[in-house]
Write a protein that holds these residues in place. Structure first.
Motif, PDB file in Angstrom:
ATOM      1  N   LEU A 183      16.099  -5.894  -1.984  1.00  0.00           N
ATOM      2  CA  LEU A 183      16.870  -5.051  -1.076  1.00  0.00           C
ATOM      3  C   LEU A 183      16.522  -3.580  -1.263  1.00  0.00           C
ATOM      4  O   LEU A 183      16.291  -3.119  -2.368  1.00  0.00           O
ATOM      5  N   GLY A 184      16.481  -2.855  -0.152  1.00  0.00           N
ATOM      6  CA  GLY A 184      16.231  -1.419  -0.181  1.00  0.00           C
ATOM      7  C   GLY A 184      14.762  -1.039  -0.073  1.00  0.00           C
ATOM      8  O   GLY A 184      14.441   0.114   0.167  1.00  0.00           O
ATOM      9  N   GLY A 196      11.685   6.005  -1.046  1.00  0.00           N
ATOM     10  CA  GLY A 196      10.600   6.399  -0.173  1.00  0.00           C
ATOM     11  C   GLY A 196       9.258   6.601  -0.851  1.00  0.00           C
ATOM     12  O   GLY A 196       8.323   7.089  -0.234  1.00  0.00           O
ATOM     13  N   TYR A 197       9.140   6.223  -2.135  1.00  0.00           N
ATOM     14  CA  TYR A 197       7.869   6.378  -2.836  1.00  0.00           C
ATOM     15  C   TYR A 197       6.957   5.199  -2.539  1.00  0.00           C
ATOM     16  O   TYR A 197       7.375   4.053  -2.591  1.00  0.00           O
ATOM     17  N   LEU A 198       5.691   5.499  -2.246  1.00  0.00           N
ATOM     18  CA  LEU A 198       4.704   4.474  -1.963  1.00  0.00           C
ATOM     19  C   LEU A 198       4.409   3.680  -3.231  1.00  0.00           C
ATOM     20  O   LEU A 198       4.235   4.250  -4.299  1.00  0.00           O
ATOM     21  N   VAL A 199       4.362   2.336  -3.094  1.00  0.00           N
ATOM     22  CA  VAL A 199       4.085   1.460  -4.224  1.00  0.00           C
ATOM     23  C   VAL A 199       3.005   0.472  -3.803  1.00  0.00           C
ATOM     24  O   VAL A 199       3.113  -0.157  -2.753  1.00  0.00           O
ATOM     25  N   ALA A 200       1.959   0.341  -4.606  1.00  0.00           N
ATOM     26  CA  ALA A 200       0.884  -0.614  -4.322  1.00  0.00           C
ATOM     27  C   ALA A 200       1.318  -1.991  -4.805  1.00  0.00           C
ATOM     28  O   ALA A 200       1.608  -2.174  -5.987  1.00  0.00           O
ATOM     29  N   LEU A 201       1.389  -2.956  -3.868  1.00  0.00           N
ATOM     30  CA  LEU A 201       1.806  -4.311  -4.208  1.00  0.00           C
ATOM     31  C   LEU A 201       0.765  -5.319  -3.755  1.00  0.00           C
ATOM     32  O   LEU A 201       0.158  -5.160  -2.702  1.00  0.00           O
ATOM     33  N   ARG A 241       6.559  -4.701 -13.412  1.00  0.00           N
ATOM     34  CA  ARG A 241       7.376  -5.396 -14.406  1.00  0.00           C
ATOM     35  C   ARG A 241       8.165  -6.550 -13.792  1.00  0.00           C
ATOM     36  O   ARG A 241       8.266  -7.624 -14.363  1.00  0.00           O
ATOM     37  N   GLU A 242       8.697  -6.351 -12.585  1.00  0.00           N
ATOM     38  CA  GLU A 242       9.521  -7.369 -11.929  1.00  0.00           C
ATOM     39  C   GLU A 242       8.701  -8.341 -11.083  1.00  0.00           C
ATOM     40  O   GLU A 242       9.247  -9.280 -10.532  1.00  0.00           O
ATOM     41  N   GLY A 243       7.407  -8.116 -10.964  1.00  0.00           N
ATOM     42  CA  GLY A 243       6.543  -9.021 -10.219  1.00  0.00           C
ATOM     43  C   GLY A 243       6.733  -8.945  -8.718  1.00  0.00           C
ATOM     44  O   GLY A 243       6.614  -9.949  -8.018  1.00  0.00           O
ATOM     45  N   TYR A 244       6.993  -7.759  -8.185  1.00  0.00           N
ATOM     46  CA  TYR A 244       7.180  -7.597  -6.751  1.00  0.00           C
ATOM     47  C   TYR A 244       5.859  -7.805  -6.019  1.00  0.00           C
ATOM     48  O   TYR A 244       4.794  -7.453  -6.526  1.00  0.00           O
ATOM     49  N   GLY A 298       4.535 -10.819   4.019  1.00  0.00           N
ATOM     50  CA  GLY A 298       4.637 -10.391   5.412  1.00  0.00           C
ATOM     51  C   GLY A 298       5.126  -8.962   5.480  1.00  0.00           C
ATOM     52  O   GLY A 298       4.503  -8.054   4.952  1.00  0.00           O
ATOM     53  N   ASP A 299       6.287  -8.764   6.104  1.00  0.00           N
ATOM     54  CA  ASP A 299       6.851  -7.417   6.213  1.00  0.00           C
ATOM     55  C   ASP A 299       8.029  -7.230   5.271  1.00  0.00           C
ATOM     56  O   ASP A 299       8.903  -6.410   5.518  1.00  0.00           O
ATOM     57  N   ARG A 300       8.026  -7.966   4.168  1.00  0.00           N
ATOM     58  CA  ARG A 300       9.117  -7.877   3.183  1.00  0.00           C
ATOM     59  C   ARG A 300       8.552  -7.795   1.774  1.00  0.00           C
ATOM     60  O   ARG A 300       7.441  -8.226   1.511  1.00  0.00           O
ATOM     61  N   VAL A 301       9.362  -7.249   0.870  1.00  0.00           N
ATOM     62  CA  VAL A 301       9.015  -7.210  -0.546  1.00  0.00           C
ATOM     63  C   VAL A 301       9.855  -8.273  -1.240  1.00  0.00           C
ATOM     64  O   VAL A 301      11.070  -8.327  -1.054  1.00  0.00           O
ATOM     65  N   VAL A 302       9.190  -9.126  -2.022  1.00  0.00           N
ATOM     66  CA  VAL A 302       9.892 -10.189  -2.747  1.00  0.00           C
ATOM     67  C   VAL A 302       9.592 -10.069  -4.234  1.00  0.00           C
ATOM     68  O   VAL A 302       8.576  -9.502  -4.633  1.00  0.00           O
ATOM     69  N   ASP A 303      10.502 -10.616  -5.055  1.00  0.00           N
ATOM     70  CA  ASP A 303      10.270 -10.613  -6.497  1.00  0.00           C
ATOM     71  C   ASP A 303       9.494 -11.859  -6.890  1.00  0.00           C
ATOM     72  O   ASP A 303       9.056 -12.630  -6.051  1.00  0.00           O
ATOM     73  N   ARG A 304       9.333 -12.086  -8.192  1.00  0.00           N
ATOM     74  CA  ARG A 304       8.506 -13.196  -8.645  1.00  0.00           C
ATOM     75  C   ARG A 304       9.099 -14.552  -8.303  1.00  0.00           C
ATOM     76  O   ARG A 304       8.389 -15.532  -8.215  1.00  0.00           O
ATOM     77  N   GLN A 305      10.424 -14.643  -8.057  1.00  0.00           N
ATOM     78  CA  GLN A 305      11.052 -15.891  -7.638  1.00  0.00           C
ATOM     79  C   GLN A 305      11.063 -16.062  -6.119  1.00  0.00           C
ATOM     80  O   GLN A 305      11.582 -17.048  -5.615  1.00  0.00           O
TER      81      GLN A 305
END
Length: 97
Positions: A52-53, A66-71, A33-36, A40-47
């Motif tokens: 964080l976290g 700690g839940y695995l998320v496919a991005l 929903r948020e477009g994550y 690299g080694d970070r998670v970013v949103d659509r912007q």
């Protein structure tokens, strides 16, 4: 005595959903929903802002619980789609403005 999840009872033949599976599905839905995406080694949103976290280890993202998320991988400026690529090819390769 057994513990039950709040909400409607499962339909006949269905098994109740465990809280862990439900939380992991909610984390995946939030990311979609948020477009994550992975940058690299970070998670970013659509912007392109850092989320964080969230944690990335060996190319795998985990939410703050700690839940695995496919991005998907983050899309760079030249990989936004065929129109941009075609404009670049016309201008630089073919010499057409």
């Amino acid at each position: 005595m057994t513990a039950t999840l709040p909400g409607p009872a499962p339909l006949r033949g269905q098994h109740p959903v465990s809280p862990t599976v439900l939380a992991a599905a909610q984390a995946q839905a939030l990311a979609e929903r948020e477009g994550y995406s992975l940058a690299g080694d970070r998670v970013v949103d659509r912007q392109g802002r850092l989320v964080l976290g969230w944690l990335v280890q060996n190319g795998v993202a985990y939410d703050e619980h700690g839940y695995l998320v496919a991005l998907p991988a983050a899309v760079g400026p030249m990989r936004k789609g065929p129109c941009r690529l075609w404009a670049w090819l016309k201008h630089y390769w073919l010499g057409i403005s």
